[in-house]
Write a protein that holds these residues in place. Structure first.
Motif, PDB file in Angstrom:
ATOM      1  N   GLY A   1       0.901  -1.121   0.112  1.00 31.06           N
ATOM      2  CA  GLY A   1       0.050   0.044   0.028  1.00 31.06           C
ATOM      3  C   GLY A   1       0.822   1.251   0.029  1.00 31.06           C
ATOM      4  N   GLY A   2       0.195   2.425   0.470  1.00 26.34           N
ATOM      5  CA  GLY A   2       0.853   3.581   0.162  1.00 26.34           C
ATOM      6  C   GLY A   2       1.172   4.010  -1.073  1.00 26.34           C
ATOM      7  N   GLY A   3       0.384   3.627  -2.103  1.00 24.07           N
ATOM      8  CA  GLY A   3       0.775   3.988  -3.479  1.00 24.07           C
ATOM      9  C   GLY A   3       0.491   5.335  -3.868  1.00 24.07           C
TER      10      GLY A   3
ATOM     11  N   GLY B   1      -0.492   8.941  -4.761  1.00 20.39           N
ATOM     12  CA  GLY B   1      -1.646   9.495  -4.464  1.00 20.39           C
ATOM     13  C   GLY B   1      -2.347   9.044  -3.224  1.00 20.39           C
ATOM     14  N   SER B   2      -1.640   8.038  -2.399  1.00 15.92           N
ATOM     15  CA  SER B   2      -2.581   7.831  -1.076  1.00 15.92           C
ATOM     16  C   SER B   2      -2.225   8.867  -0.189  1.00 15.92           C
ATOM     17  CB  SER B   2      -1.822   6.430  -0.719  1.00 15.92           C
ATOM     18  OG  SER B   2      -0.652   6.436  -0.349  1.00 15.92           O
ATOM     19  N   GLN B   3      -2.622   8.759   1.018  1.00 18.76           N
ATOM     20  CA  GLN B   3      -2.743   9.841   1.880  1.00 18.76           C
ATOM     21  C   GLN B   3      -1.562   9.803   2.671  1.00 18.76           C
ATOM     22  OE1 GLN B   3      -5.338  10.726   5.814  1.00 18.76           O
ATOM     23  NE2 GLN B   3      -6.535  11.055   4.179  1.00 18.76           N
TER      24      GLN B   3
ATOM     25  N   ASP C   1       0.009  -0.789  -4.665  1.00 12.11           N
ATOM     26  CA  ASP C   1      -1.239  -0.517  -4.839  1.00 12.11           C
ATOM     27  C   ASP C   1      -2.193  -1.477  -5.289  1.00 12.11           C
ATOM     28  OD1 ASP C   1      -1.827   2.638  -6.551  1.00 12.11           O
ATOM     29  OD2 ASP C   1      -3.339   1.161  -6.586  1.00 12.11           O
ATOM     30  N   ILE C   2      -3.560  -1.153  -5.204  1.00 11.79           N
ATOM     31  CA  ILE C   2      -4.749  -2.307  -5.489  1.00 11.79           C
ATOM     32  C   ILE C   2      -4.560  -2.406  -6.991  1.00 11.79           C
ATOM     33  CG2 ILE C   2      -6.572  -0.293  -5.352  1.00 11.79           C
ATOM     34  CD1 ILE C   2      -7.006  -3.994  -3.849  1.00 11.79           C
ATOM     35  N   ASP C   3      -4.222  -1.410  -7.761  1.00  3.39           N
ATOM     36  CA  ASP C   3      -4.012  -1.627  -9.126  1.00  3.39           C
ATOM     37  C   ASP C   3      -2.673  -1.925  -9.292  1.00  3.39           C
ATOM     38  OD1 ASP C   3      -3.331  -0.723 -11.873  1.00  3.39           O
ATOM     39  OD2 ASP C   3      -4.932   0.708 -11.847  1.00  3.39           O
TER      40      ASP C   3
ATOM     41  N   ASN D   1      -9.361  -3.084   6.331  1.00  2.00           N
ATOM     42  CA  ASN D   1      -9.985  -4.138   6.413  1.00  2.00           C
ATOM     43  C   ASN D   1      -8.763  -5.164   6.205  1.00  2.00           C
ATOM     44  OD1 ASN D   1     -10.108  -2.812   3.741  1.00  2.00           O
ATOM     45  ND2 ASN D   1     -11.234  -4.743   3.033  1.00  2.00           N
ATOM     46  N   THR D   2      -7.881  -4.681   5.478  1.00  2.00           N
ATOM     47  CA  THR D   2      -6.648  -5.451   4.902  1.00  2.00           C
ATOM     48  C   THR D   2      -5.398  -5.916   5.815  1.00  2.00           C
ATOM     49  OG1 THR D   2      -5.466  -3.968   3.924  1.00  2.00           O
ATOM     50  CG2 THR D   2      -7.122  -4.795   2.673  1.00  2.00           C
ATOM     51  N   HIS D   3      -5.491  -4.928   7.086  1.00  2.00           N
ATOM     52  CA  HIS D   3      -4.370  -5.051   7.869  1.00  2.00           C
ATOM     53  C   HIS D   3      -4.201  -6.542   8.460  1.00  2.00           C
ATOM     54  CE1 HIS D   3      -4.573  -0.629   8.711  1.00  2.00           C
ATOM     55  NE2 HIS D   3      -4.545  -0.623   7.296  1.00  2.00           N
TER      56      HIS D   3
ATOM     57  N   TRP E   1     -13.880   4.854   2.160  1.00  2.00           N
ATOM     58  CA  TRP E   1     -13.853   3.529   2.658  1.00  2.00           C
ATOM     59  C   TRP E   1     -13.608   3.916   4.172  1.00  2.00           C
ATOM     60  CZ3 TRP E   1     -10.073   3.039   6.116  1.00  2.00           C
ATOM     61  CH2 TRP E   1      -8.838   3.470   5.958  1.00  2.00           C
ATOM     62  N   ARG E   2     -13.513   4.709   4.553  1.00  2.00           N
ATOM     63  CA  ARG E   2     -13.226   5.209   6.094  1.00  2.00           C
ATOM     64  C   ARG E   2     -14.873   5.011   6.810  1.00  2.00           C
ATOM     65  NH1 ARG E   2      -8.281   7.306   4.570  1.00  2.00           N
ATOM     66  NH2 ARG E   2      -6.974   7.763   6.284  1.00  2.00           N
ATOM     67  N   VAL E   3     -15.808   5.346   5.950  1.00  2.00           N
ATOM     68  CA  VAL E   3     -17.102   5.218   6.476  1.00  2.00           C
ATOM     69  C   VAL E   3     -17.896   4.277   6.071  1.00  2.00           C
ATOM     70  CG1 VAL E   3     -17.021   7.998   6.682  1.00  2.00           C
ATOM     71  CG2 VAL E   3     -17.994   6.877   4.498  1.00  2.00           C
TER      72      VAL E   3
ATOM     73  N   GLY F   1     -11.595   4.870  15.752  1.00  2.00           N
ATOM     74  CA  GLY F   1     -10.385   4.228  15.383  1.00  2.00           C
ATOM     75  C   GLY F   1      -9.583   5.093  14.499  1.00  2.00           C
ATOM     76  N   ASP F   2     -10.182   5.894  13.604  1.00  2.00           N
ATOM     77  CA  ASP F   2      -9.186   6.748  12.847  1.00  2.00           C
ATOM     78  C   ASP F   2      -8.587   7.925  13.498  1.00  2.00           C
ATOM     79  OD1 ASP F   2      -8.947   6.930   9.901  1.00  2.00           O
ATOM     80  OD2 ASP F   2      -9.658   8.882  10.042  1.00  2.00           O
ATOM     81  N   VAL F   3      -9.269   8.488  14.463  1.00  2.00           N
ATOM     82  CA  VAL F   3      -8.710   9.732  15.184  1.00  2.00           C
ATOM     83  C   VAL F   3      -8.766   9.576  16.660  1.00  2.00           C
ATOM     84  CG1 VAL F   3      -8.856  11.432  13.246  1.00  2.00           C
ATOM     85  CG2 VAL F   3     -10.598  11.273  14.932  1.00  2.00           C
TER      86      VAL F   3
END
Ligand code: NAD
Length: 387
Positions: free
Chosen positions: A15-17, A19-21, A44-46, A92-94, A187-189, A201-203
């Protein structure tokens, strides 16, 4: 801080491709001290976008993989294969990726939340212990120097007995349903990708972990939580939550977790109130710590100054007056992850062994806190014993 005498740890990313945050800060922090060397990735997922991104980062094309399982299998066959991997994918992938990495004998740095349930976190902990592998969790703000200063002040009794802990991470970026346009928020919501909570969980887990660093002697006894979905389409996930917690020493804490605090940037603040004095830290002004002794003018302690406790000065990178920020905080954490990994490999400590870093227990405790908050909120906002 003396430079590490050890060789860089061969490191990959999932991950971390482009454009990722959060991908960019992982590379920047891990590479900052040459503790890690990026040699492989499944970014990346792609698959094609991920491959191209890895090549742009300077990887050998054969080691920019289409997906993580192929990377773990191929790297395990190489004498110079990766020794550690960072996981910067949606929540969900962690669990699956961390589990596969540990099974392939890799040390892991995982994004928060570590996984969805306490039982999954316990499974990862057992696996990491059985394989003698380090799991670090990127509660990145904990790497700021003034957090170590706050920890040392509490330890040295500067505040006296702790009475009140006031935590918040309450930003305003998702006051409107921005997920309609932004896939990184979408995906966060969604509970299938985010897990049992959004903002808790996020913050919320970020200041929670900081409070664990500053107050290692306090244990949560019970809590109550109310959570709301002010943007209705986010239900059952919350975009705001208020948690009240009692510690075993009688101290009390509040945690405000929010993505709808309109007008606020991060709004992450930690205030610790003792019987003699209070301290307060704000992540938007991370180089300062407010120290307020009852009956005296408030003092602002500055990063990099000689009056700080020695534990805090270990993290100093550039001396007082020059502002440091999130990149330095993350680099401090990656340096500690590297230290822990090198220690597992039997290599000499380089002088930071006493410092706290978010390991598997920090990951587990974050998941436990969210699970307890959700249990309380979903029962109508009632006190629940902390399990
Ligand atoms: P994002 O949606 O911006 O980026 C996710 C990246 O992962 C993308 O590059 C995507 O292509 C890639 N990806 C998705 N599934 C993949 C898979 N199976 N294999 C390989 N790559 C895959 O998400 P983000 O905001 O960067 O968040 C990623 C993680 O980082 C989340 O768990 C989030 O909670 C966490 N995060 C942590 C912090 C922090 O301060 N520690 C800050 C932001 C995000």
């Amino acid at each position: 801080m003396s430079a590490s005498k050890t060789k860089p740890i061969r490191w990959g990313m999932v991950g971390g491709g482009r454009g990722s945050q959060i991908g960019y800060i992982h590379h920047s922090a891990a590479l900052r001290d040459s503790t890690f060397e990026l040699v492989a990735g499944a970014f990346d997922i792609d698959p094609e976008r991920g491959r191209a991104f890895g090549v742009d980062l300077g990887l050998d094309e054969a080691r920019s993989y289409p997906e993580y399982a192929a990377m773990f299998a191929a790297e395990a066959e190489r004498p110079d294969g990766i020794e550690a991997v960072s996981v910067a994918t949606p929540n969900n992938t962690h669990f699956a990726i961390c589990k596969a990495a540990l099974e392939h004998g890799l040390h892991v740095v995982c994004e928060k939340p570590l996984c969805f349930t306490v039982s999954e976190a316990q499974e990862l902990k057992a696996l990491s212990q059985a394989r003698h592998k380090i799991v670090g969790v990127t509660y990145g703000y904990a790497g700021h120097q003034m957090i170590e200063q706050a920890r040392a002040m509490v330890k040295n009794g500067d505040l006296g007995e702790i009475r009140i802990v006031n935590l918040q991470f309450a930003h305003g970026f998702h006051s409107a349903p921005v997920e309609d346009q932004n896939p990184s928020t979408r995906w966060r919501v969604d509970p299938t990708t985010a897990g049992p909570s959004y903002v808790l969980g996020d913050v919320g887990t970020h200041p929670l972990y900081i409070s664990e660093v500053i107050l290692p002697h306090l244990t949560i006894k019970r809590l109550m939580c109310a959570r709301q979905s002010f943007v209705k389409s986010r239900a059952p996930l919350e975009d705001n939550a208020v948690t009240l917690m009692e510690y075993d020493n009688g101290a009390i804490a509040t945690v405000w977790s929010s993505a709808v605090n309109a007008g606020s940037m991060h709004g992450q603040k930690v205030r610790i109130v003792g019987e003699k004095a209070s301290i307060e830290w704000w992540d938007e002004r991370p180089n300062q710590l407010s120290y307020e002794v009852q009956g005296e003018p408030a003092r602002i302690l500055e990063r990099g100054m000689g009056y700080l406790y020695p534990e805090a000065r270990i993290d100093d990178r550039i001396g007082g007056g020059h502002p440091e920020g999130l990149f330095e905080a993350w680099a401090n954490l990656y340096r500690r992850f590297g230290f822990a990994i090198n220690k597992e490999h039997g290599l000499a400590p380089d002088g930071i062994e006493g410092l706290a870093f978010p390991g598997i227990d920090a990951g587990l405790e974050g998941v436990r806190w969210v699970e307890n908050c959700v249990r309380s909120a979903d029962a109508g906002g009632v006190w629940v014993d902390y399990l």
